[in-house]
Each structure stands twice: as C-alpha cells, then as structure tokens.
Design a protein around this motif. Sequence first.
Motif, PDB file in Angstrom:
ATOM      1  N   PHE A 132       0.823  -1.205   0.000  1.00  0.00           N
ATOM      2  CA  PHE A 132       0.000   0.000   0.000  1.00  0.00           C
ATOM      3  C   PHE A 132       0.865   1.266   0.000  1.00  0.00           C
ATOM      4  O   PHE A 132       0.499   2.275  -0.597  1.00  0.00           O
ATOM      5  N   CYS A 142      -6.207   2.297  -1.977  1.00  0.00           N
ATOM      6  CA  CYS A 142      -5.879   0.967  -1.468  1.00  0.00           C
ATOM      7  C   CYS A 142      -7.035   0.409  -0.649  1.00  0.00           C
ATOM      8  O   CYS A 142      -7.416   0.980   0.380  1.00  0.00           O
ATOM      9  N   CYS A 162      -4.552   2.412   4.554  1.00  0.00           N
ATOM     10  CA  CYS A 162      -5.658   1.757   3.851  1.00  0.00           C
ATOM     11  C   CYS A 162      -6.816   2.739   3.707  1.00  0.00           C
ATOM     12  O   CYS A 162      -7.220   3.389   4.677  1.00  0.00           O
TER      13      CYS A 162
END
Length: 278
Positions: A132, A142, A162
């Motif tokens: 990521f 992501c 994330c």
Amino acid sequence: MIKVPVNKIIPLSIVDGPGNRTSVFLQSCNIHCGYCHNPETQKMCINCGICVKECPTQALYVENGNVKWDSTRCVQCDHCIAVCPNHASPKIMWMSAPEVFEEIQKNIPFIRGITLSGGECMLYPQFLTELFTLAKQNGLSCFIDSNGTIDFENYPELMEICDKVMLDIKSWDVEVYRQLTGYENDIVKKNLSYLVKREKIEEIRIVCLPEKVDVEAVLNGIKETIKEKVKDTKLKLITFRNFGVKGEFSTLSSPTPEYMEKLRKKAEGLGFEKIIVT
C-alpha cells in the motif's frame, strides 16, 4: 522484506471496489466457509503430487519433494484445482511487495486503485503495509477485502494507509457462524464497529442462503452496531450460487428472487439506502 503466496493478480477488475482496479488474491484463509466459491485459496499445497499426475500439459512437476508450476506450459484449465483434495492450488507465486507492484505498474494508466483479497489477505499485514505504501506513492487508492476475523485495530500503520475495507458479515449468531465457518465472530463484530467509526467501510457484504445464513439477524445486528450511519453504509446482498463450491453446500440451490427482494425490503426498513442485490 517478506514474500507472500500470491494466488493470482487480476489486472483490471470492476467488481472489487470503485472504478477499475487491480485485484491481488493472496493464498490461505483462517476460516473455511461452507459456501466458499474459491475454496482452492483456503490452504497451502501439501505437495501430495496428485495434481502433477493429472495435469494434461505437464505444467506441474516435483522438485526436491515440492510441487512446482511452469506457467509457460499452463493452459489455465484448473484441472489441478478440481482434483486437489486439500482445497489448495499449486499455481502459487511467492512475491515481495515490490515484485507485486511491478505487475500493478503495468496497469496504472487504466486503474484507480488496488484491492487486496484472498483467501484472507489480513493474514499478511506487513506485506499489505509495504504494498500500500508503494501504491500510495503512485497515486492509487488501497482497499482490503476481508472476512473480518483479524483485529484491524492491532495494525494502526496499515489502517492509516488503507483507504477502505469491504467487510464480509457471514452471520450474526455465534453458533450459526461457527457452523458456517468453523470460527467465532466476536472479532468480526468488533471490526465492524471500529471500521465504521473510522469511516473505513466501503461496503458490507452478506452471502444470502436460507437456513444456513441468518441474514435478517445480520441486518438487525449491523443496524444496532452502526446506528444512524446505516443510511450512508453500502450494503451488498449476494445471492448464493454453488459455482466453484465444494462439499455439502455444492448441492444447495440459490435463493429465489422473491427471497432476495424480501431481504432488500427488510434492509430498507432498517434504514439502509445504498443497497445492491447481486
């Protein structure tokens, strides 16, 4: 730098999050859902060699006691997966985050982001963080597709980078969940609350199968957990299909359109406004 078992990389996907995305499927899962439609991702190859003898193009061979895969010979017939007694695949690539990203880079002009799936990709949080990080440096979003049985709160660095999580809520009652997956769902419920509070939920997914999944209880449980945020939360009600399923559930039929419509109306009654029935 660690390497993880990659089951496959789909260069372009429009079903694994918003926009066109590259989806990376990692091998191995910590639960074993009765209705799993890709059971070959559940376990690691035990090198029994059954698939080697069955391969029609001799793309599989044994070297030093381990099954190896020659991708140049493979015609992707998946006969090796069909004959495997262990819910595994011999076509695994052990790759580092830079190696995976090298494949993703080929698609960058055409994709909005990447989605990590499995198996259960949260078994490899360090790898996800590394990948990521590379994706973010290149302007990609992501996403994680997860069964929710691994505590997201234990990985703050990963959660920071994330963007969103697509969370499976397989059932609500603990005994139903145990019968369906062989696992318990207390962490799943904890993750639901945690992810909603952090605005990390992309969508909640429920596979709908009468008498096996307590879908209405799941809907009630989600509503009770996330309360007023229910109207902003995307809900995907997935019609069970036995394609790819092995074992007892492979003989079960899909629920009727009438049943799925009943669930949609139930969700609407609880305040869900973003409902997708597939």
